[in-house]
Design an enzyme around this catalytic site. Structure first.
Site, PDB file in Angstrom:
ATOM      1  N   ARG A  65       0.788  -1.234   0.000  1.00  0.00           N
ATOM      2  CA  ARG A  65       0.000   0.000   0.000  1.00  0.00           C
ATOM      3  C   ARG A  65       0.820   1.285   0.000  1.00  0.00           C
ATOM      4  O   ARG A  65       0.249   2.362   0.103  1.00  0.00           O
ATOM      5  CB  ARG A  65      -0.984   0.033   1.185  1.00  0.00           C
ATOM      6  CG  ARG A  65      -2.170  -0.907   1.036  1.00  0.00           C
ATOM      7  CD  ARG A  65      -3.263  -0.575   2.054  1.00  0.00           C
ATOM      8  NE  ARG A  65      -4.448  -1.365   1.822  1.00  0.00           N
ATOM      9  CZ  ARG A  65      -4.684  -2.548   2.371  1.00  0.00           C
ATOM     10  NH1 ARG A  65      -3.792  -3.079   3.186  1.00  0.00           N
ATOM     11  NH2 ARG A  65      -5.790  -3.206   2.109  1.00  0.00           N
ATOM     12  N   ASP A  66       2.133   1.199  -0.080  1.00  0.00           N
ATOM     13  CA  ASP A  66       2.905   2.448  -0.082  1.00  0.00           C
ATOM     14  C   ASP A  66       4.196   2.282  -0.886  1.00  0.00           C
ATOM     15  O   ASP A  66       5.260   2.745  -0.467  1.00  0.00           O
ATOM     16  CB  ASP A  66       3.213   2.873   1.362  1.00  0.00           C
ATOM     17  CG  ASP A  66       3.590   4.347   1.471  1.00  0.00           C
ATOM     18  OD1 ASP A  66       3.427   5.083   0.462  1.00  0.00           O
ATOM     19  OD2 ASP A  66       4.068   4.770   2.531  1.00  0.00           O
ATOM     20  N   ILE A  67       4.110   1.617  -2.036  1.00  0.00           N
ATOM     21  CA  ILE A  67       5.301   1.446  -2.869  1.00  0.00           C
ATOM     22  C   ILE A  67       5.604   2.745  -3.601  1.00  0.00           C
ATOM     23  O   ILE A  67       4.744   3.309  -4.269  1.00  0.00           O
ATOM     24  CB  ILE A  67       5.107   0.297  -3.880  1.00  0.00           C
ATOM     25  CG1 ILE A  67       4.924  -1.037  -3.142  1.00  0.00           C
ATOM     26  CG2 ILE A  67       6.306   0.205  -4.835  1.00  0.00           C
ATOM     27  CD1 ILE A  67       4.594  -2.214  -4.053  1.00  0.00           C
TER      28      ILE A  67
END
Length: 208
Positions: A139-141
């Protein structure tokens, strides 16, 4: 033993530290700044009415650390301890001696040859597939959440899964959608939208 402050984000603070075996580690502290404050060493909600929300987020942080500790993969940062202290929670992570991809692009772009970029992408696709097979989303690449060590091995850090759950648990944090312009897929901008493996693949594609 804390040696120095490293970084702050919306949901946590990170420190360089040394553990009881004299290993260099990174300590991540559950510290959602919108919701909490420090009094001496103790972390507590900014007002009494938010205390239950803060405690719920600390519980989610601990649960997430335990899930992430199961991710034994050479391209995913290792979590090897979680503990509660000072009325909040902490996780101990592997220290990766290197720069994030954003820093490399800014300071040493020639290092990222076409051949290396293909190699990095293949390794990270394998890492993301491994995560998804365990029913976890990153969810935060983004470039600043991929570290390159001295041997040009990519390491995925700073999972946003706990933060996504935290926004559901907290009325205060629900307005702080975890998005990064240019990398986050459209569904991250709309509260309640369906998120899935394709969300991570979009962010990885945007990063590369």
């Amino acid at each position: 033993t804390i040696e120095s402050f490293l970084n702050s984000g919306g949901f946590g603070l990170t420190y360089l530290a040394r553990d009881s075996l004299e290993r260099t580690v990174v300590i991540k502290e559950c510290f959602p700044g919108q919701l909490c404050m420090r009094r001496g060493k103790t972390v507590r909600a900014r007002n009494q009415g938010q205390q239950d929300e803060f405690r719920a987020i600390v519980r989610l942080f601990v649960q997430e650390a335990r899930r992430l500790a199961k991710l034994d993969h050479p391209n995913i940062v290792g979590v090897h301890q979680v503990f509660e202290d000072n009325e909040t929670a902490y996780m101990a992570l592997d220290f990766v001696d290197g720069q994030d991809m954003h820093e490399v692009v800014e300071n040493d772009p020639g290092r990222l040859t076409p051949e290396l970029i293909v190699t990095l992408l293949k390794k990270l696709l394998e890492a993301v597939t491994f995560v998804h097979q365990l029913h976890i989303l990153h969810r935060d690449i983004s470039p600043d959440n991929i570290l390159l060590d001295a041997g040009d091995n990519p390491v995925l850090i700073d999972f946003g899964a706990a933060r996504e759950k935290a926004t559901r648990a907290s009325r205060t944090l629900s307005s702080l959608l975890v998005v990064k312009d240019g990398y986050s897929p459209q569904e991250f901008y709309i509260e309640g939208s369906q998120q899935g493996p394709s969300s991570d693949l979009y962010a990885l594609g945007a990063t590369f």
